[in-house]
Design an enzyme around this catalytic site. Structure first.
Site, PDB file in Angstrom:
ATOM      1  N   THR A 183       0.858  -1.188   0.000  1.00 52.33           N
ATOM      2  CA  THR A 183       0.000   0.000   0.000  1.00 52.33           C
ATOM      3  C   THR A 183       0.894   1.237   0.000  1.00 52.33           C
ATOM      4  O   THR A 183       2.012   1.189   0.505  1.00 52.33           O
ATOM      5  CB  THR A 183      -0.954  -0.024   1.225  1.00 52.33           C
ATOM      6  OG1 THR A 183      -1.747   1.145   1.212  1.00 52.33           O
ATOM      7  CG2 THR A 183      -0.211  -0.127   2.537  1.00 52.33           C
ATOM      8  N   GLU A 331      -4.326  -2.694   5.208  1.00 44.79           N
ATOM      9  CA  GLU A 331      -3.836  -3.207   6.499  1.00 44.79           C
ATOM     10  C   GLU A 331      -4.930  -3.922   7.300  1.00 44.79           C
ATOM     11  O   GLU A 331      -4.642  -4.602   8.273  1.00 44.79           O
ATOM     12  CB  GLU A 331      -3.307  -2.049   7.368  1.00 44.79           C
ATOM     13  CG  GLU A 331      -2.049  -1.379   6.852  1.00 44.79           C
ATOM     14  CD  GLU A 331      -2.329  -0.240   5.870  1.00 44.79           C
ATOM     15  OE1 GLU A 331      -3.362  -0.282   5.178  1.00 44.79           O
ATOM     16  OE2 GLU A 331      -1.502   0.678   5.782  1.00 44.79           O
ATOM     17  N   LYS A 447      -6.569  10.408  -2.869  1.00 45.73           N
ATOM     18  CA  LYS A 447      -7.168   9.154  -3.310  1.00 45.73           C
ATOM     19  C   LYS A 447      -8.056   9.419  -4.518  1.00 45.73           C
ATOM     20  O   LYS A 447      -9.098  10.051  -4.410  1.00 45.73           O
ATOM     21  CB  LYS A 447      -7.964   8.493  -2.200  1.00 45.73           C
ATOM     22  CG  LYS A 447      -8.173   7.020  -2.537  1.00 45.73           C
ATOM     23  CD  LYS A 447      -8.426   6.189  -1.331  1.00 45.73           C
ATOM     24  CE  LYS A 447      -8.094   4.741  -1.612  1.00 45.73           C
ATOM     25  NZ  LYS A 447      -8.672   3.840  -0.639  1.00 45.73           N
ATOM     26  N   TRP A 452      -4.166   5.459  -4.714  1.00 42.74           N
ATOM     27  CA  TRP A 452      -3.441   6.510  -4.004  1.00 42.74           C
ATOM     28  C   TRP A 452      -2.461   7.252  -4.912  1.00 42.74           C
ATOM     29  O   TRP A 452      -1.818   6.659  -5.762  1.00 42.74           O
ATOM     30  CB  TRP A 452      -2.618   5.922  -2.861  1.00 42.74           C
ATOM     31  CG  TRP A 452      -3.413   5.412  -1.705  1.00 42.74           C
ATOM     32  CD1 TRP A 452      -3.484   4.122  -1.288  1.00 42.74           C
ATOM     33  CD2 TRP A 452      -4.223   6.170  -0.815  1.00 42.74           C
ATOM     34  NE1 TRP A 452      -4.289   4.038  -0.186  1.00 42.74           N
ATOM     35  CE2 TRP A 452      -4.764   5.274   0.126  1.00 42.74           C
ATOM     36  CE3 TRP A 452      -4.564   7.532  -0.713  1.00 42.74           C
ATOM     37  CZ2 TRP A 452      -5.611   5.670   1.152  1.00 42.74           C
ATOM     38  CZ3 TRP A 452      -5.406   7.922   0.312  1.00 42.74           C
ATOM     39  CH2 TRP A 452      -5.922   7.007   1.225  1.00 42.74           C
TER      40      TRP A 452
HETATM   41  P1  AMP Z   1      -6.323   1.309   0.886  1.00 41.47           P
HETATM   42  O1  AMP Z   1      -5.328   0.762   1.821  1.00 41.47           O
HETATM   43  O2  AMP Z   1      -5.784   1.692  -0.438  1.00 41.47           O
HETATM   44  O3  AMP Z   1      -7.504   0.398   0.797  1.00 41.47           O
HETATM   45  O4  AMP Z   1      -6.850   2.674   1.497  1.00 41.47           O
HETATM   46  C1  AMP Z   1      -7.420   2.755   2.790  1.00 41.47           C
HETATM   47  C2  AMP Z   1      -7.884   4.161   3.060  1.00 41.47           C
HETATM   48  O5  AMP Z   1      -8.901   4.531   2.128  1.00 41.47           O
HETATM   49  C3  AMP Z   1      -8.503   4.391   4.413  1.00 41.47           C
HETATM   50  O6  AMP Z   1      -7.544   4.548   5.426  1.00 41.47           O
HETATM   51  C4  AMP Z   1      -9.300   5.659   4.155  1.00 41.47           C
HETATM   52  O7  AMP Z   1      -8.466   6.811   4.166  1.00 41.47           O
HETATM   53  C5  AMP Z   1      -9.806   5.440   2.746  1.00 41.47           C
HETATM   54  N1  AMP Z   1     -11.150   4.821   2.782  1.00 41.47           N
HETATM   55  C6  AMP Z   1     -11.448   3.525   2.662  1.00 41.47           C
HETATM   56  N2  AMP Z   1     -12.790   3.333   2.753  1.00 41.47           N
HETATM   57  C7  AMP Z   1     -13.346   4.546   2.931  1.00 41.47           C
HETATM   58  C8  AMP Z   1     -14.681   5.007   3.114  1.00 41.47           C
HETATM   59  N3  AMP Z   1     -15.711   4.187   3.091  1.00 41.47           N
HETATM   60  N4  AMP Z   1     -14.859   6.340   3.299  1.00 41.47           N
HETATM   61  C9  AMP Z   1     -13.812   7.195   3.302  1.00 41.47           C
HETATM   62  N5  AMP Z   1     -12.527   6.821   3.133  1.00 41.47           N
HETATM   63  C10 AMP Z   1     -12.292   5.510   2.950  1.00 41.47           C
END
Ligand code: AMP
Length: 548
Positions: A183, A331, A447, A452
């Protein structure tokens, strides 16, 4: 006194056995250029044994990393099973990253073999030489008679045909590594998360609870979220565990007409993807590009990765399709919270509740830490960084140079009872019912459409430009992509213009990571300790109209 129950290791081999014994007649369908390819789970299990033999013949042993560079497909699912069940570690590479990032990640993970889709061959060729990869295996998703352009790449189907159909599955410990996923790091390089067999099995089970994703045997599940994004949010394993049919979009992942056609052909009942995808499908319905009737079988959509906007939820409510809003991270495997509505929620609050990130899945525990270091009350008002602990939450990041391979420990903290908490970098409030609402992010990242973009990486590149003295990159709200990057630049030379800045960045990062625009400022605002104060810039450009 100890409990007197059997101590059975939770391993993904359970899924294989169950698919063979109980769900052999259920199937996985994959969209191809020619139509839809269907394979029964019985057939898949047989191919998985052949694939394990192929892996062994390629020299893959216990703990070795088996990388994939592929879209969602039946073959990718076979790798999801064969690699972990033979004791190796599946490593899903993200083909959307810049080739340099892909190489860095594969080298860091010490991948031994890469299984790639033929449609991604040009992207893989751009990566160049990996340090530890010994073999390439090509999966022909073009479904034509083309052959590998990359030197010495073997053909997946040929290897399978030639392999033995029986494999003596080894006895595994539930704590063994099953899969890895990197990630984007807020600082420095991407971070590797290592899932165990136990965490993967428990996570799959938790996805089946009716108060979480509620995946059941009668479902047909269409994961549009890529298999290289936190294992397609665990939906392939969950579907196999409960015998739900799977529909895979192959290389036609984010194309609304293909999604609609596959949904109609396979009678998909549940699907999962980021808001950007669902926004695209809704637009396509509204513009008449696809017929809403093609989504008739679809009962619910699991949506997360970024916040679900109210207009999106209402739009699907009008179509009779329920959006289930969920929050998670690579994570957290990733299922963290799900916005199912408790029976005690007043009717007037139902929509508001569904728009929160939701309640923690059973066996996960949350807390909020305020800026002062206190634990915040659950009053729906006090903000704090969201922290999480539980059986499918990362305990450390993978670091080949650290003792016990455990790195990135500053992202974790331990309480008096010895419980380890992951610091999520998300800022939230939690109400008295336990619903989490995200309000901000401490992570300095953008995002965009579920992927990302590291502002730090962009800033470092900008600052290396001879005509730039200061630079800050911020996220600007965007209707389709949720967020897009905007570069705020102080120039040393008035001759520097927007196009020069953007084409310079284009030489170093993937196309979709290039900021949408550049604003030239006199100075980047600073905090009292002299750090760039991006909050001021974010407020200043909150309504900034990006060029279309
Ligand atoms: P990833 O590891 O790429 O899946 O990204 C995780 C991050 O995405 C989280 O820590 C949040 O910052 C964002 N995220 C995931 N789900 C949501 C959601 N339902 N609403 C807002 N942000 C989210």
């Amino acid at each position: 006194m100890k409990g007197l129950m059997q101590d059975v290791p939770l391993t993904l081999q359970m899924l294989l056995e169950r698919a063979e014994r109980i769900y052999a007649d259920k199937h996985i369908a994959t969209k191809t250029a020619q139509g839809v390819r269907r394979r029964s789970y019985g057939e898949v299990v047989g191919r998985v044994a052949r694939l394990a033999n192929v892996l062994r013949d390629l020299g893959i042993g216990r703990g070795d990393r088996v990388a994939t560079f592929a879209w969602n497909s039946d073959r990718h699912l076979e790798l999801y099973l064969a690699a972990p069940c033979m004791g190796a570690v599946l490593h899903t590479l993200n083909p959307r990253l810049h080739p340099d990032q892909v190489r860095w990640i594969a080298d860091h993970a010490e991948d031994r073999v890469v299984f790639y889709d033929a449609s991604l061959e040009p992207a893989l060729a751009a990566v160049g030489d990996f340090k530890t990869v010994r073999h390439l295996v090509r999966m022909n998703d073009l479904d034509d008679d083309s052959t590998a352009a990359l030197d010495a790449a073997a053909d997946y189907e040929t290897l399978l045909e030639e392999a033995d159909g029986a494999y003596p599955w080894p006895r595994l410990a539930e704590g063994d590594a099953a899969a890895m996923c990197y990630t984007s790091g807020t600082t420095g390089h991407p971070k590797g998360v290592v899932y165990s067999h136990r965490s993967s099995v428990l996570h799959a089970m938790a996805s089946l609870f009716s108060d979480s994703l509620g995946i059941r045997e009668r479902d047909v599940c269409l994961p549009i979220v890529p298999q290289f994004h936190a294992n397609a949010w665990g939906t392939p394993y969950a579907s196999l565990m409960t015998g739900a049919n799977l529909a895979m979009p192959g290389r036609f992942m984010a194309d609304p007409p293909s999604v609609a056609a596959l949904t109609a052909a396979e009678k998909v009942t549940v699907s999962a993807a980021v808001p950007t995808v669902w926004f695209g499908v809704l637009q396509a319905i509204r513009s008449g590009q696809i017929d809403a009737a093609s989504l008739q079988s679809l009962e619910r959509i699991v949506c997360g990765g970024s916040a679900v906007p109210e207009a999106l939820m209402r739009g699907y409510d009008e179509l009779g399709i329920r959006i289930v809003h969920a929050w998670g991270m690579t994570e957290t495997s990733p299922l963290g919270t799900v916005a199912t509505v408790k029976s005690t929620i007043a009717e007037a609050d139902v929509l508001r509740t569904r728009l929160t990130q939701g309640l923690p899945a059973p066996s996960l525990t949350l807390r909020l830490e305020t800026e002062r270091g206190d634990v915040a009350p659950w009053d729906g008002e006090t903000m704090g960084e969201l922290q999480i602990t539980g059986p499918w939450i990362a305990d450390a990041y993978y670091d080949p140079d650290a003792p016990d391979l455990r790195g990135g420990l500053d992202r974790f903290t331990e309480d008096e009872q010895g419980r380890r908490w992951l610091k999520t970098g998300d800022v939230a409030v939690i109400d008295s019912h336990g619903y989490v609402k995200l309000v901000d992010r401490t992570k300095d990242l953008v995002k965009s459409g579920g992927e990302w973009i590291s502002t730090l990486e962009l800033e470092n590149l900008l600052l290396a430009h001879p005509k730039i003295t200061e630079a800050a990159v911020i996220a600007v709200p965007h209707q389709k992509w949720d967020e897009r990057p905007l570069a705020c630049v102080v120039r040393a030379d008035d001759g520097l213009d927007r196009d020069e800045v953007l084409s310079y960045l284009g030489e170093h990062v993937a196309k979709w990571q290039i900021p949408d625009d550049v604003v030239f400022v006199d100075e980047v605002p600073k905090t009292s300790v002299g750090k760039f104060d991006k909050k001021v810039l974010r407020d200043r450009y909150a309504d900034y109209e990006l060029p279309t």
